[in-house]
Scaffold this motif. Sequence first.
Motif, mmCIF file in Angstrom:
data_model
loop_
_atom_site.group_PDB
_atom_site.id
_atom_site.type_symbol
_atom_site.label_atom_id
_atom_site.label_comp_id
_atom_site.label_asym_id
_atom_site.label_seq_id
_atom_site.Cartn_x
_atom_site.Cartn_y
_atom_site.Cartn_z
ATOM 1 N N TRP A 83 0.343 8.655 8.416
ATOM 2 C CA TRP A 83 -0.637 7.589 8.153
ATOM 3 C C TRP A 83 -1.140 7.593 6.717
ATOM 4 O O TRP A 83 -1.321 6.535 6.118
ATOM 5 C CB TRP A 83 -1.841 7.733 9.087
ATOM 6 N N LEU A 84 -1.414 8.761 6.165
ATOM 7 C CA LEU A 84 -2.092 8.828 4.874
ATOM 8 C C LEU A 84 -1.334 8.188 3.712
ATOM 9 O O LEU A 84 -1.956 7.537 2.871
ATOM 10 C CB LEU A 84 -2.435 10.285 4.534
ATOM 11 N N PRO A 85 -0.022 8.324 3.636
ATOM 12 C CA PRO A 85 0.675 7.694 2.504
ATOM 13 C C PRO A 85 0.659 6.163 2.562
ATOM 14 O O PRO A 85 1.022 5.509 1.579
ATOM 15 C CB PRO A 85 2.111 8.230 2.630
ATOM 16 N N ARG A 86 0.243 5.587 3.698
ATOM 17 C CA ARG A 86 0.327 4.139 3.867
ATOM 18 C C ARG A 86 -1.045 3.471 3.986
ATOM 19 O O ARG A 86 -1.150 2.341 4.451
ATOM 20 C CB ARG A 86 1.161 3.817 5.114
ATOM 21 N N VAL A 87 -2.092 4.138 3.538
ATOM 22 C CA VAL A 87 -3.444 3.583 3.643
ATOM 23 C C VAL A 87 -3.610 2.391 2.695
ATOM 24 O O VAL A 87 -3.280 2.487 1.515
ATOM 25 C CB VAL A 87 -4.503 4.646 3.297
ATOM 26 N N ASP A 88 -4.122 1.285 3.210
ATOM 27 C CA ASP A 88 -4.488 0.140 2.375
ATOM 28 C C ASP A 88 -6.012 0.153 2.243
ATOM 29 O O ASP A 88 -6.727 -0.476 3.024
ATOM 30 C CB ASP A 88 -4.007 -1.170 2.997
ATOM 31 N N ALA A 89 -6.496 0.874 1.255
ATOM 32 C CA ALA A 89 -7.940 1.056 1.098
ATOM 33 C C ALA A 89 -8.663 -0.256 0.838
ATOM 34 O O ALA A 89 -9.790 -0.458 1.310
ATOM 35 C CB ALA A 89 -8.212 2.048 -0.031
ATOM 36 N N ALA A 90 -8.032 -1.158 0.100
ATOM 37 C CA ALA A 90 -8.676 -2.441 -0.216
ATOM 38 C C ALA A 90 -8.861 -3.283 1.041
ATOM 39 O O ALA A 90 -9.913 -3.910 1.240
ATOM 40 C CB ALA A 90 -7.856 -3.196 -1.252
ATOM 41 N N LEU A 140 -0.033 -3.241 10.190
ATOM 42 C CA LEU A 140 -0.589 -3.520 8.869
ATOM 43 C C LEU A 140 0.014 -2.638 7.793
ATOM 44 O O LEU A 140 0.117 -3.048 6.631
ATOM 45 C CB LEU A 140 -2.108 -3.335 8.894
ATOM 46 N N ASP A 141 0.407 -1.420 8.166
ATOM 47 C CA ASP A 141 0.964 -0.482 7.196
ATOM 48 C C ASP A 141 2.484 -0.381 7.248
ATOM 49 O O ASP A 141 3.058 0.475 6.587
ATOM 50 C CB ASP A 141 0.362 0.916 7.423
ATOM 51 N N GLY A 142 3.137 -1.225 8.048
ATOM 52 C CA GLY A 142 4.599 -1.160 8.114
ATOM 53 C C GLY A 142 5.125 -1.366 9.519
ATOM 54 O O GLY A 142 4.540 -2.077 10.321
ATOM 55 N N VAL A 143 6.216 -0.693 9.826
ATOM 56 C CA VAL A 143 6.880 -0.902 11.114
ATOM 57 C C VAL A 143 6.276 -0.035 12.224
ATOM 58 O O VAL A 143 6.585 -0.223 13.394
ATOM 59 C CB VAL A 143 8.399 -0.631 11.008
ATOM 60 N N THR A 144 5.462 0.927 11.867
ATOM 61 C CA THR A 144 4.777 1.755 12.864
ATOM 62 C C THR A 144 3.276 1.730 12.578
ATOM 63 O O THR A 144 2.847 1.413 11.470
ATOM 64 C CB THR A 144 5.272 3.213 12.828
ATOM 65 N N ARG A 145 2.482 2.065 13.579
ATOM 66 C CA ARG A 145 1.030 2.032 13.386
ATOM 67 C C ARG A 145 0.631 3.036 12.314
ATOM 68 O O ARG A 145 1.312 4.051 12.094
ATOM 69 C CB ARG A 145 0.310 2.352 14.687
ATOM 70 N N GLY A 146 -0.473 2.736 11.676
ATOM 71 C CA GLY A 146 -0.932 3.615 10.616
ATOM 72 C C GLY A 146 -2.436 3.624 10.482
ATOM 73 O O GLY A 146 -3.171 3.124 11.345
ATOM 74 N N PHE A 147 -2.891 4.166 9.397
ATOM 75 C CA PHE A 147 -4.314 4.360 9.135
ATOM 76 C C PHE A 147 -5.068 3.031 9.174
ATOM 77 O O PHE A 147 -6.123 2.919 9.806
ATOM 78 C CB PHE A 147 -4.454 5.015 7.751
ATOM 79 N N SER A 148 -4.535 2.016 8.500
ATOM 80 C CA SER A 148 -5.246 0.733 8.418
ATOM 81 C C SER A 148 -5.387 0.076 9.786
ATOM 82 O O SER A 148 -6.432 -0.516 10.097
ATOM 83 C CB SER A 148 -4.520 -0.210 7.457
ATOM 84 N N ASP A 149 -4.349 0.166 10.611
ATOM 85 C CA ASP A 149 -4.419 -0.406 11.960
ATOM 86 C C ASP A 149 -5.568 0.216 12.750
ATOM 87 O O ASP A 149 -6.380 -0.489 13.363
ATOM 88 C CB ASP A 149 -3.112 -0.168 12.719
#
Length: 203
Positions: A83-90, A140-149
């Motif tokens: 998750w961490l490499p794909r965070v969309d902080a904005a 939101l962060d790609g093809v798998t769930r991530g931090f932003s989701d």
Amino acid sequence: MRDSPILYSFRRCPYAMRARMALLMSGTIYTHREVLLRDKPAAMLAASPKGTVPVLVLADGTVIDESIDIMHWALSQHDPEGWLPRVDAALIATFDGAFKHHLDRYKYAGRHDVDPLMHRSAGLAMLGELGERLKARDYLDGVTRGFSDVALFPFVRQFAGVDAPWFAAHAPRRVREWLAILVASELFEQAMIKIAPWSARQG
């Protein structure tokens, strides 16, 4: 020094939801103290005088009392889904700010003395932008769930719950699908297990 962190949480709080999900994803062993917001425990207020959940007290006494910071800390311990490499902080900041502003005034219009439909429309416009983003990817962060989701969806879930039939009829299809998948996930189910309120007498 304790062996594991203590999390002060409230089951229905969106901020606490995302913190719990990150802790569960990381496999962190922690002590869960469920809080009654009308009767906040003295130990929690001593750790974080601002009196909001979640509050994570680490084994060495360090206090983390912002949900996004708890997510970052948990995943810095172990991040099995990357998750961490794909965070969309904005994006997260926009929804934590503007979207939460409109959500509160849509859901609690009487408390704020505002027109809820104006804020519903503003929130829907932001969901429209989210829907456009989700047309190109599953999450939101790609093809798998991530931090932003995980950071965003508890608030979108709350928005949807104000008037579920209206949301089903007007929210972007991709947003509705994305929300349904996250709500139905085993991770969210684990995070939403009911826990009896904690008392200081329990130790």
